[in-house]
Enzyme design. Structure first.
Site, PDB file in Angstrom:
ATOM      1  N   THR B 189       0.846  -1.173   0.000  1.00 54.89           N
ATOM      2  CA  THR B 189       0.000   0.000   0.000  1.00 54.89           C
ATOM      3  C   THR B 189       0.892   1.237   0.000  1.00 54.89           C
ATOM      4  OG1 THR B 189      -1.716   1.174   1.229  1.00 54.89           O
ATOM      5  CG2 THR B 189      -0.225  -0.175   2.526  1.00 54.89           C
ATOM      6  N   GLU B 336      -5.122  -2.239   4.752  1.00 51.63           N
ATOM      7  CA  GLU B 336      -4.745  -2.839   6.026  1.00 51.63           C
ATOM      8  C   GLU B 336      -5.853  -3.714   6.615  1.00 51.63           C
ATOM      9  OE1 GLU B 336      -4.099   0.158   5.065  1.00 51.63           O
ATOM     10  OE2 GLU B 336      -2.034   0.674   5.574  1.00 51.63           O
ATOM     11  N   LYS B 446      -7.699  22.811   8.518  1.00 49.51           N
ATOM     12  CA  LYS B 446      -7.756  23.522   9.795  1.00 49.51           C
ATOM     13  C   LYS B 446      -7.718  25.016   9.503  1.00 49.51           C
ATOM     14  CE  LYS B 446      -5.477  19.422  10.868  1.00 49.51           C
ATOM     15  NZ  LYS B 446      -4.603  18.629   9.943  1.00 49.51           N
ATOM     16  N   TRP B 451     -12.184  22.919  12.304  1.00 44.45           N
ATOM     17  CA  TRP B 451     -11.896  21.827  11.376  1.00 44.45           C
ATOM     18  C   TRP B 451     -12.971  21.792  10.286  1.00 44.45           C
ATOM     19  CZ3 TRP B 451     -10.068  16.516  13.684  1.00 44.45           C
ATOM     20  CH2 TRP B 451      -8.802  16.694  14.270  1.00 44.45           C
TER      21      TRP B 451
END
Lengths: 560, 560
Positions: B189, B336, B446, B451
């Site tokens: 990956t 994963e 940000k 956020w």
């Protein structure tokens, strides 16, 4: 052993044991509003169910239940049983589901043998319990289960009543991790000889069984047996290998569940209607009873999907159910196998055939479900051809087979002789993998050097319009070794004697389905056929009865 | 650790490891006549497939492949790839699925790092292979894969051509048992920095992942995603975590499979029609391409069920697909995680809501599938509230998560910090267990102490009728820290500037969906948005491009 590549886990990596608590993380958490229903007495949501499992864990812990202890349950099928199937193993303890249809002596034997330390007793079983209580060697405490308003009973070492204890307990519990190979459940199976034997299943086995079963009910066949929009009601006792494992599947998927308590056919029909049940499983006998219930008269059961197991499904019952709107699928398993082994679903080839061809497959044991390996073996441990014809003992490998019998090392080693689990069933396997059970090894009728399948004969006899129920056993015969004997229950107002039965079977002989030695020379017409504690034909008992009738020249008998 | 009851297995009892060979024992054996189709070039039945897997095992064994060796594949999506997904791990060897979209340097790095000993190379990749061949440190032998009539190539240490070798090999092979914790597959990956990292999965992990996924596609939701009567065609590369694990499920269930080779949208539409495909999975970009293909003009895709993953699904695409007859379901996972973690299916509560309410859930990451445990964590390893509002990093536990990165112990330990696998995704979890991915941690914008989710902003911008594709990134800003920047591809003949976009976003500010700082002050209109090797928005590359455009005051830019 091959030298494969095995890598150590990274530092910090979490090792993930397969534990029953994991089954609560998907549907049972997601489907908050779906209900769990107990008869017409109680209903609550999965959100509440999760809390109740935690409350029960707190109650049991406070009562002294520790990991490794065995906790027994004597109850009818209920929401309480379902809660025990989660909370007890999730504590690391072992759930012993007591077979309440055994004799008191046998129940006593299994409780001492399993070393039960705690027992949850339904108020209806208090008299039974008190009858054996003086001989129990390991029980320390009891909890009362009751549907009545009377929340106490004269039970020794009583901790309290289930619902009152749950109400007072905290609704949260932090379940610890432990080895996935820990024993989670045990159940005693009755053989033909000797004492009941304890099979047992680990957390790993039950999780794998649940997953494989879920793929079967969801994905196989043109029929989806069970999806999250179905409503599930078991009609096989929960003490009997976890109601065939289905409550774990239903809970994992978050499906509405309906628990009927006792199997009163009238109540079952009522619950089916009121709760809009779409999926159940049972033995053939109970299905017969449900279809003939008063409440079922004229009812179209359209949309009800049923798995039939425990005994062979015959084509008459299949067609009768179909004409009432019920879709039957046969499945095969036993106490030792957790239980699911195979399911009679159709592949592309069979779906392309005629309805009659399909029915011959729909009533067989079916094909192995994911991860199950099946073979047939001769008496010397040699594998036999997979040709749909050669008969031998069905032997199995799967991730969820009992690894032995509890405290019976010799019987366990015999069960696993040659490294395969022996089913005691005579079967054929065909190239599609389809299993066709021909008989129990001990029920095969050996006559004049030929083997006759009692199951096949039962199927053919059941096609006679007068026959409501039938059991065939082999009876010792000085000339032939054994001869088949048929025990019949007839439909109201019908008559049938040995000669009539012979006329019915002749065409099957002529068409080559059976040989002429398969025609019984003696039959008995009775009002009821003896069954075992789990509803199967009790052939051991039947043979004893026949011997007595023959000795007394009973009027039940009809001879050619 | 709790002291639970662990019993030894009986003498003779067979220990059942979870091995990939077990996935061939149910559907793939039972559905003999169902087909596996490769483009318009080849089709064969499951009966043949089973033989081909055995033939391939014989070919590889004869070539010297031993348990523990790593065998790499460089191919387009094909029947050959499927055969490798079984035969290679079933020998106890490790399948390395090479990411053919990486640069030659990166491919070289992964092959040396994985210690590939054998490589199967598609003839189209021979030039690439020869370019790196001199630097390969572990490869001993090669096998040629080709769709052309020319059955050889100038490949060093060539054993032969795949189909010719299979034709000459025996169609049976006795696959041995081994430890279920043996590594079966590996895949590299690409992160945002540094070298590609190797994730790896064991036999146990892949079998459990397959079972859990099968329960999801079969049983969940009012939609059955995939049953044995469906026809499956992957539209995600097989090198990418086993085409999301679905080929293992399809094979276990015995479903007809269609492999399209390269993802040419015209071919995909043709195969969908000719082979009657009903179930696929892909990233949003490919779905866009398929729906806009020439062959798709005016086509009603009714009955096609698609799982969308890899990137967030937005409501515009969901509705566009719906209007074409396609039923989309979002799912979530990553390299994963093998990859399936969650699936956006509806529970009873959501099904009771309005279609618009349902759509807001159908495009989220969904709820964990059976056996997956999800939580959100702050930067200090503290668990955050499950309230649907609090944002934190999504962390996971499941039986099939990579236990580290191959030969990268430090990165593996970081992945598993605090005993949970870190996804790098910012998410919320609600009380139903629904996961809502807000952003990649590194892609969150940000600005002025707030956020802003780039994903949410992309969704809102995509609702403008002129917008065909959009990517939002944070760009450094001296006053605000960062400011959102939008990169747009417009529909033919449409125009949009920064002011027009502001007008479009204003109502969302007024309704409180986003705050006013979320309105980009600068946008760029381009013809194409950079993607990673697996089709995701390449935000690293986009930031570099924007920097260059800003420095050059490019005419692409439109500023408020």
């Amino acid at each position: 052993m091959l030298k494969t590549k095995i890598l150590p886990a990274a530092d910090n990596a979490y090792q993930y044991p397969l534990l029953i608590k994991r089954l609560l993380m998907s549907g049972a958490r997601y489907e908050k509003t779906r209900e769990i229903v107990y008869r017409d007495q109680l209903r609550f949501s999965y959100a509440t169910f999760n809390e109740r499992v935690a409350r029960l864990a707190n109650v049991l812990s406070a009562a002294g239940v520790k990991a490794g202890d065995t906790v027994a349950v004597m109850d009818w099928d209920s929401h309480r049983y379902l809660e025990c199937m989660f909370a007890i193993p999730m504590l690391g303890a072992v759930l012993h589901t007591i077979n309440i249809r055994l004799s008191p002596d046998q129940i006593l034997y299994t409780m001492n043998h399993a070393e039960d330390k705690f027992v949850l007793v339904n108020s209806e079983f208090v008299p039974l319990y008190k009858g054996i209580e003086g001989h129990l060697t390991t029980v320390e405490k009891t909890i009362l289960l009751t549907d009545t308003a009377h929340k106490t009973a004269d039970l020794p070492n009583l901790v309290g009543e289930y619902e009152s204890l749950l109400a007072a307990a905290s609704p949260s519990y932090e379940f610890a991790d432990f080895d996935e190979n820990s024993v989670a459940t045990t159940f005693y199976t009755t053989g033909t000889t000797g004492n009941p034997k304890g099979v047992y299943f680990t957390h790993r086995q039950l999780v794998l069984h649940t997953l494989s079963m879920a793929t079967v009910v969801g994905s196989l066949d043109s029929i989806r047996l069970m999806g999250t929009d179905d409503v599930y009601m078991p009609i096989t006792p929960m003490f009997h290998v976890h109601a065939w494992g289905m409550p774990y599947v239903a809970t994992m998927l978050g499906i509405k569940q309906v628990y009927p308590g006792r199997y009163d056919p009238e109540l079952l029909v009522k619950l089916w209607r009121d709760e809009k049940v779409t999926f159940s499983h049972c033995v053939p006998t109970i299905l017969q009873m449900v279809m003939h219930a008063k409440a079922a008269e004229g009812v179209d059961f359209g949309g009800w999907k049923l798995i039939i197991g425990g005994s062979a499904l015959n084509s008459s019952l299949y067609k009768a159910a179909k004409s009432r709107g019920i879709q039957l699928t046969a499945a095969y398993g036993m106490s030792e196998t957790c239980p699911l082994i195979s399911c009679a679903h159709m592949n592309e080839e069979l779906l392309a055939g005629s309805e009659d061809e399909r029915i011959t497959y729909r009533i067989k044991a079916g094909v192995p479900v994911p991860l199950v390996d099946a073979a047939i073996m001769d008496a010397n441990g040699q594998m036999l051809p997979v040709d749909g014809e050669t008969q031998g003992e069905l032997v199995l490998r799967a991730p969820w087979l009992t690894q032995g019998y509890f405290r019976e090392p010799q019987k366990g080693a015999e069960l696993w002789e040659h490294g395969w689990m022996h089913t005691g069933d005579v079967a054929t396997l065909d190239s599609m993998g389809y299993i066709d059970i021909r008989d129990r090894i001990k029920d095969v009728i050996k006559t004049g050097g030929e083997w006759i399948s009692s199951l096949e004969l039962e199927d053919l006899i059941s096609r006679h319009a007068a026959v409501k129920e039938v059991a065939v056993v082999g009876i010792a015969d000085p000339q032939w070794g054994e001869r088949p004997f048929a025990l019949l229950v007839l439909r109201d107002g019908q008559a049938l004697n040995a000669r009539g039965l012979k006329e019915h079977l002749k065409p099957f002989v002529e068409e080559g389905h059976i040989n002429k030695w398969a025609i019984p020379t003696q039959i008995a017409v009775v009002t009821d056929i003896p069954k075992t504690s789990v509803g199967k034909l009790d052939k051991k008992r039947i043979r004893v009865d026949i011997g007595q009738w023959q000795a007394a020249n009973s009027p039940f008998l009809s001879t050619l």
